[in-house]
Design a protein around this motif. Structure first.
Motif, mmCIF file in Angstrom:
data_model
loop_
_atom_site.group_PDB
_atom_site.id
_atom_site.type_symbol
_atom_site.label_atom_id
_atom_site.label_comp_id
_atom_site.label_asym_id
_atom_site.label_seq_id
_atom_site.Cartn_x
_atom_site.Cartn_y
_atom_site.Cartn_z
ATOM 1 N N SER A 172 29.775 37.434 37.198
ATOM 2 C CA SER A 172 30.828 37.376 38.229
ATOM 3 C C SER A 172 32.039 38.220 37.826
ATOM 4 C CB SER A 172 31.283 35.925 38.415
ATOM 5 O OG SER A 172 30.234 35.115 38.819
ATOM 6 N N ASP A 226 32.230 34.063 49.186
ATOM 7 C CA ASP A 226 33.156 33.471 48.231
ATOM 8 C C ASP A 226 32.315 32.761 47.175
ATOM 9 O OD1 ASP A 226 35.563 32.811 47.157
ATOM 10 O OD2 ASP A 226 35.902 31.071 48.450
ATOM 11 N N ASP A 260 36.215 38.824 39.404
ATOM 12 C CA ASP A 260 37.150 38.489 40.473
ATOM 13 C C ASP A 260 37.612 39.778 41.152
ATOM 14 O OD1 ASP A 260 39.005 39.677 38.842
ATOM 15 O OD2 ASP A 260 40.326 37.936 38.698
ATOM 16 N N ALA A 261 38.523 39.657 42.069
ATOM 17 C CA ALA A 261 38.955 40.815 42.849
ATOM 18 C C ALA A 261 39.586 41.892 41.976
ATOM 19 C CB ALA A 261 39.942 40.361 43.918
ATOM 20 N N ASP A 319 27.217 35.371 39.874
ATOM 21 C CA ASP A 319 27.462 35.248 41.315
ATOM 22 C C ASP A 319 26.195 35.419 42.140
ATOM 23 O OD1 ASP A 319 26.941 37.910 41.095
ATOM 24 O OD2 ASP A 319 28.908 38.612 41.736
ATOM 25 N N GLU A 334 35.504 33.804 41.550
ATOM 26 C CA GLU A 334 36.587 34.354 42.372
ATOM 27 C C GLU A 334 37.523 33.236 42.825
ATOM 28 O OE1 GLU A 334 35.676 38.187 44.953
ATOM 29 O OE2 GLU A 334 34.162 36.656 45.246
ATOM 30 N N ARG A 340 41.372 32.764 41.919
ATOM 31 C CA ARG A 340 42.300 32.740 43.052
ATOM 32 C C ARG A 340 43.164 31.476 43.026
ATOM 33 N NH1 ARG A 340 38.526 33.838 46.637
ATOM 34 N NH2 ARG A 340 38.362 31.704 47.382
#
Lengths: 251, 443
Positions: free
Chosen positions: A171, B390, A173-174, A166, B394, B398
């Motif tokens: 990276s 963003d 994710d949430a 990232d 992610e 998502r």
């Protein structure tokens, strides 16, 4: 008449034997060799390959998805190699055997602000495709006719490691899931090769006698991989359909 | 002052006192000296300094990035500001308190030449002068005395002492120190020399610095300029300008884009580029001059020349982004400036300022750094605020993507590949068995 025939026979014999008498090696290498020569054993093929690679990540999102948004649609380039064992070989006709390949491709992409504007930070995706395939090479045309073309087909399994960055590091994710994984699936290829030996047969023989390279090819290949876990839905589709250009050596 | 010797240095040879020449030269000289002294007792006072047989140079100030080898003894601006002390352990053949032991500095001329030391036109300056009565004196020379470099040049026999202002001299020269006994204004015996470099001057500033938005960081780009740089430092300063003001003026992630968009509009910070010190920083400050319609939001400090900085002006006009900061383009980085990123590649045109807080406005400037760690003047200053971004993975998750979680995270319930693996393994096994039985491959 007999004298004429005898003279012709003698001339023919002389003409045929002349190349043999002229064989040798000088400062510039061997010369005057006939078409028949000792070929070193052949049971391996090595390929170096390069070509565009755009993974079909968005396939599971109906063709338009996050990959295109972040990485666009411009090509990235795969560099790789393949080694084949020509387990079954009919000399100057075909060979069949297993092969394994490895490649690497990386791509940088954009990041976006909450308002949708492009930010300065970049993101990246790296893919390391590997595969094991059965390889059929048909070289009868190239070896037995003046047409220096051979064909090959490959079919098997592909496996790829991939990871995303990232701009700071790996990276997540949430939920904290890391952006690295493995995907596997089908793998295949169809290709056409130009036998380079036909351009300089003496050099080709030198390559064989010196390094054991029996044949060298410049090849063009349609490459297909469907790496989504056989539609399991739990793997990122990092396979692609593309073309590759490469150099193949049979040894 | 307590002396803390941190490192002993190698002998630095000069052209006429080379260590490679010294063995036979020394013994030849010694033999001739003994013969001369025996024949001419009046010459017994001729003093000789032999620093290169036993000399050890130490320095008190240990800079973090000091290069190895000979440059270790070079004098940087940081060394100067810390008033580093070079300590020389010398060996003197036969010291005589009647003579003054002096160390002269030169950036080119030969200080054994009396005219270079004793006339107004002389190019040497005195950095040390004491009476020596030991055969192994320890000579301590503050580097500020060397950096004083002719300011003022002394011809009175007093040491030219330096101070912090000496470190502001724009100097990058080789320096030779002459160790010698002087009596009656004349050099006695054979002097010794030691060479170093005085480099107080940083490289030229990069130009067109632009900060792009990152997540807890800023991605900084610049145009490279020529010079003796080895890398760059990115300086960040938190600004009191609200982030809303920045984002309202910036339509893109990169200031460069904003500059292009706004390039004909309104004024910008005026005299910032002409020696001024602007607290209100504009992305196009380097363009100078503009005054009409600038936002004029900031304080206007002055630099040492007293030049005014941002001009300010009428409100309401579209301007390049601004924020309040003490970083001033064209000046040396303040000693308390925060380095938020470093790049050690001279040809690089970008770097990352990290360790920042999202939604806080930062003023960012870049300074090139030379071999000795001297920072050059600051570039133009850009303002930007990091924010949550963003990014691909992610967005992929998502959107419903299930990949990820590690290389070994593939669902073990997915068994579609097993038949293939079995088939491939069986085929390979059969081929291998055939080879073993027939003694070779199919040919």
């Amino acid at each position: 008449m007999k004298r004429i025939l005898a003279s012709l026979a003698a001339a023919t014999t002389l003409a045929l034997s002349a190349p043999l008498l002229a064989q040798g090696v000088d400062d510039f290498g061997p010369y005057g060799y006939s078409e028949q020569y000792f070929e070193t054993p052949q049971d391996t093929a090595f390929e170096f390959r390069i070509g565009p690679y755009l993974p079909n990540v968005d396939e599971e999102f109906g063709g338009t998805g996050p990959f295109e948004r972040f990485f666009g649609d411009e090509n990235r380039y795969l560099v790789g190699f393949e080694v084949d064992w020509q387990a079954l070989r009919i000399p100057h006709v075909l060979s069949l055997g297993p092969g394994v390949g490895w490649g690497i491709v990386g791509m940088d992409g954009r990041t976006f602000r909450s308002n949708g504007d492009v930010a300065g930070q970049t993101t990246s995706l790296s893919i390391m495709p590997m595969y094991g395939v059965a390889v059929l090479r048909v070289d009868a045309l190239a070896q037995q006719t003046p047409v220096p073309l051979a064909a090959h087909a490959k079919l098997g399994l592909g496996y790829a490691l991939w990871w995303t960055d990232d701009g700071i590091g790996l990276s997540r994710d949430a939920e904290g899931v890391t952006g690295e994984g493995a995907s596997y699936g089908y793998q295949g290829a169809l290709g056409l090769s130009l036998l380079l030996d036909s351009l300089d047969r003496l050099a080709a023989r030198d390559l064989d006698t010196t390094f054991g390279v029996n044949n060298s090819y410049l090849f063009f290949e349609w490459y297909y991989s469907d790496l989504n876990g056989f539609d399991a839905g739990d793997q990122m589709q990092v396979g692609t359909s593309t073309w590759l250009l490469g150099l193949a050596l049979e040894m | 002052m307590a002396r803390s010797v941190l490192k002993r240095g190698p002998v630095v040879a000069t052209d006429f006192r080379s260590t490679t020449v010294l063995p036979w030269a020394f013994w030849t000289w010694l033999g001739l000296s003994i013969a001369l002294l025996g024949a001419c007792p009046g010459l017994a006072h001729a003093q000789t300094v032999q620093p290169f047989t036993d000399i050890a140079v130490t320095r008190r100030h240990e800079a973090e990035d000091r290069p190895a080898g000979k440059p270790y003894y070079y004098i940087s601006r940081e060394d100067c500001l810390a008033n580093d002390v070079l300590t020389f352990d010398l060996v003197v053949a036969s010291p005589d308190p009647a003579y003054s032991f002096q160390v002269w500095a030169s950036d080119g001329e030969t200080c054994t030449d009396d005219d270079e030391r004793s006339t107004d036109e002389g190019e040497c300056w005195l950095v040390y002068s004491e009476t020596v009565d030991s055969t192994t004196p320890e000579i301590q020379i503050p580097v500020q005395n060397i950096a004083a470099a002719k300011r003022p040049r002394t011809t009175s026999g007093s040491v030219s002492e330096g101070d912090e202002t000496s470190c502001a001299n724009d100097i990058d020269v080789g320096i030779t120190l002459y160790f010698m006994f002087v009596g009656g204004g004349v050099v006695q015996g054979t002097p010794a020399t030691w060479q170093t470099k005085l480099d107080l001057k940083g490289p030229a500033a990069p130009t067109d610095v632009v900060a792009g938005i990152g997540d807890q960081r800023l991605v900084v780009e610049w145009d490279v300029v020529s010079g003796d740089k080895t890398g760059y430092r990115i300086y960040c300063e938190e600004s009191s300008t609200p982030v809303s003001e920045i984002s309202s003026r910036r339509a893109h992630g990169f200031g460069r884009a904003a500059l292009l968009v706004d390039s004909g509009a309104g004024g910008s910070a005026g005299g910032a580029s002409s020696g001024g010190a602007a607290a209100a920083v504009a992305g196009s400050a380097s363009s100078g001059g503009g005054s009409s319609g600038g936002t004029g939001s900031a304080e206007v400090p002055t630099d040492s020349d007293g030049a005014a900085g941002a001009s300010g002006g009428a409100d309401g006009a579209t301007s390049d982004l601004e924020c309040t900061t003490s970083l001033v383009a064209g000046t040396l980085p303040p000693s308390d400036a925060v380095v938020c990123g470093e790049v050690d590649v001279a040809s690089s045109d970008n770097g990352t300022a990290s360790g920042l807080t999202n939604s806080v406005v930062y003023a960012v400037a870049v300074s090139a750094v030379d071999e000795l760690g001297n920072p050059g003047p600051l570039s133009n200053v850009d303002c930007q605020a990091p924010e949550d971004l963003d990014e691909f993975f992610e967005a992929y998750r998502r959107a419903g993507g299930q990949g990820g979680g590690g290389f070994c995270s593939v669902d073990r319930g997915t068994s579609g590949s097993i038949p293939w693996l079995l088939a491939a393994s069986t085929l390979l096994g059969l081929l291998w068995r055939r080879k073993e039985r027939t003694g070779g491959w199919f040919q």
